[in-house]
Design an enzyme around this catalytic site. Structure first.
Site, PDB file in Angstrom:
ATOM      1  N   ASN A  42       0.920  -1.148  -0.082  1.00  0.00           N
ATOM      2  CA  ASN A  42      -0.072   0.022  -0.166  1.00  0.00           C
ATOM      3  C   ASN A  42       0.771   1.272   0.027  1.00  0.00           C
ATOM      4  O   ASN A  42       1.964   1.222   0.596  1.00  0.00           O
ATOM      5  CB  ASN A  42      -1.029  -0.047   1.401  1.00  0.00           C
ATOM      6  CG  ASN A  42      -0.459  -0.156   2.558  1.00  0.00           C
ATOM      7  OD1 ASN A  42       0.600  -0.984   2.690  1.00  0.00           O
ATOM      8  ND2 ASN A  42      -1.027   0.105   3.545  1.00  0.00           N
ATOM      9  N   ILE A  43       0.394   2.373  -0.742  1.00  0.00           N
ATOM     10  CA  ILE A  43       1.037   3.517  -0.756  1.00  0.00           C
ATOM     11  C   ILE A  43       0.001   4.732  -0.353  1.00  0.00           C
ATOM     12  O   ILE A  43      -0.857   4.840  -1.057  1.00  0.00           O
ATOM     13  CB  ILE A  43       1.560   3.760  -2.451  1.00  0.00           C
ATOM     14  CG1 ILE A  43       2.267   2.760  -2.901  1.00  0.00           C
ATOM     15  CG2 ILE A  43       2.531   5.103  -2.516  1.00  0.00           C
ATOM     16  CD1 ILE A  43       2.703   2.465  -4.424  1.00  0.00           C
ATOM     17  N   CYS A  53      -4.026   0.776  -2.572  1.00  0.00           N
ATOM     18  CA  CYS A  53      -3.882  -0.377  -1.887  1.00  0.00           C
ATOM     19  C   CYS A  53      -2.986  -1.182  -2.538  1.00  0.00           C
ATOM     20  O   CYS A  53      -2.604  -1.025  -3.666  1.00  0.00           O
ATOM     21  CB  CYS A  53      -5.356  -1.115  -1.823  1.00  0.00           C
ATOM     22  SG  CYS A  53      -6.496  -0.402  -0.901  1.00  0.00           S
ATOM     23  N   GLU A  55      -2.972  -4.507  -3.186  1.00  0.00           N
ATOM     24  CA  GLU A  55      -3.730  -5.254  -4.413  1.00  0.00           C
ATOM     25  C   GLU A  55      -3.487  -4.590  -5.625  1.00  0.00           C
ATOM     26  O   GLU A  55      -3.255  -4.822  -6.778  1.00  0.00           O
ATOM     27  CB  GLU A  55      -4.961  -5.757  -3.798  1.00  0.00           C
ATOM     28  CG  GLU A  55      -5.161  -6.527  -2.718  1.00  0.00           C
ATOM     29  CD  GLU A  55      -5.405  -5.816  -1.509  1.00  0.00           C
ATOM     30  OE1 GLU A  55      -4.779  -4.593  -1.318  1.00  0.00           O
ATOM     31  OE2 GLU A  55      -6.205  -6.130  -0.507  1.00  0.00           O
ATOM     32  N   CYS A  91     -10.447  -4.763   0.079  1.00  0.00           N
ATOM     33  CA  CYS A  91     -11.400  -3.873   0.053  1.00  0.00           C
ATOM     34  C   CYS A  91     -12.311  -3.998  -1.313  1.00  0.00           C
ATOM     35  O   CYS A  91     -11.909  -4.729  -2.084  1.00  0.00           O
ATOM     36  CB  CYS A  91     -10.823  -2.467   0.301  1.00  0.00           C
ATOM     37  SG  CYS A  91     -10.298  -1.451  -1.085  1.00  0.00           S
ATOM     38  N   CYS A  94     -10.580  -2.947  -4.401  1.00  0.00           N
ATOM     39  CA  CYS A  94      -9.791  -3.867  -4.853  1.00  0.00           C
ATOM     40  C   CYS A  94     -10.277  -4.977  -5.644  1.00  0.00           C
ATOM     41  O   CYS A  94      -9.917  -5.581  -6.362  1.00  0.00           O
ATOM     42  CB  CYS A  94      -8.646  -4.193  -4.051  1.00  0.00           C
ATOM     43  SG  CYS A  94      -7.697  -2.857  -3.577  1.00  0.00           S
TER      44      CYS A  94
HETATM   45  N1  THU Z   1      -5.350  -1.332   2.535  1.00  0.00           N
HETATM   46  C1  THU Z   1      -5.011  -2.075   1.349  1.00  0.00           C
HETATM   47  O1  THU Z   1      -3.572  -1.937   0.964  1.00  0.00           O
HETATM   48  N2  THU Z   1      -5.519  -3.001   0.808  1.00  0.00           N
HETATM   49  C2  THU Z   1      -6.959  -3.247   1.059  1.00  0.00           C
HETATM   50  O2  THU Z   1      -7.789  -3.944   0.602  1.00  0.00           O
HETATM   51  C3  THU Z   1      -7.347  -2.721   2.510  1.00  0.00           C
HETATM   52  C4  THU Z   1      -6.742  -1.445   2.818  1.00  0.00           C
HETATM   53  C5  THU Z   1      -4.646  -0.311   2.761  1.00  0.00           C
HETATM   54  C6  THU Z   1      -5.080   1.223   2.545  1.00  0.00           C
HETATM   55  C7  THU Z   1      -4.466   2.101   3.889  1.00  0.00           C
HETATM   56  O3  THU Z   1      -3.183   2.332   3.309  1.00  0.00           O
HETATM   57  C8  THU Z   1      -4.579   0.983   4.969  1.00  0.00           C
HETATM   58  O4  THU Z   1      -4.573  -0.173   4.398  1.00  0.00           O
HETATM   59  C9  THU Z   1      -5.428   1.142   6.047  1.00  0.00           C
HETATM   60  O5  THU Z   1      -6.692   1.408   5.547  1.00  0.00           O
END
Ligand code: THU
Length: 140
Positions: A42-43, A53, A55, A91, A94
């Site tokens: 995640n960035i 995210c 993914e 999420c 994604c």
């Molecule tokens: N996040 C993801 O990278 N993937 C997901 O499917 C759910 C959430 C990240 C986004 C954010 O940087 C952190 O998790 C908290 O929500």
């Protein structure tokens, strides 16, 4: 490739996550049907909504390299300083982006509470996907 190996790759991807705002670090490893693995973390952004995210980072990396045919994805996530202790499901955004490239039986591997593999199919997490056919154009 075994689900356990793909989850290891997701843990590797997580080490590159940039999450200074939530401190919740996520890693994803996307397996192509020709055996390549694309990683994403995640960035986050100071403009929170601009966050990408893990993914979608992995999908962007893969598609940018010309890969569009995917066999599985593994995802791990949790607070930065703690050991991974709960599954980190993708999420809704994604899941939507996955459904652009992957069919209903596409497997999603998560790491369970005890380190075990938890497998879900895309159709279980997004049963009624909005697809190209939903636009009223081409039939599925
Ligand atoms: N996040 C993801 O990278 N993937 C997901 O499917 C759910 C959430 C990240 C986004 C954010 O940087 C952190 O998790 C908290 O929500």
């Amino acid at each position: 490739m075994k689900p356990e190996e793909l989850l290891k790759a997701a843990q590797q991807a997580r080490t590159k996550s940039y999450a200074p705002y939530s401190n919740f670090r996520v890693g994803a490893a996307l397996l192509t049907c020709d055996g390549r693995v694309f990683l994403g973390g995640n960035i986050e952004s100071a403009s929170y909504g601009a966050t990408i995210c893990a993914e979608r980072a992995a999908i962007a990396s893969a598609v940018s390299s010309g890969a569009r045919s995917f066999c599985a994805i593994a995802i791990v996530g949790g607070p930065a300083e703690k050991e991974l202790s709960a599954p980190c499901p993708p999420c809704g955004i994604c899941l939507q982006v996955l459904s652009e490239f992957c069919g209903p039986d596409f497997p999603i591997y998560l790491q369970g509470e005890k380190g075990e593999v938890k497998t879900y199919l895309l159709k279980e997490l997004l049963p009624v996907a909005f697809r190209e056919s939903s636009l009223g154009g081409k039939k599925e």
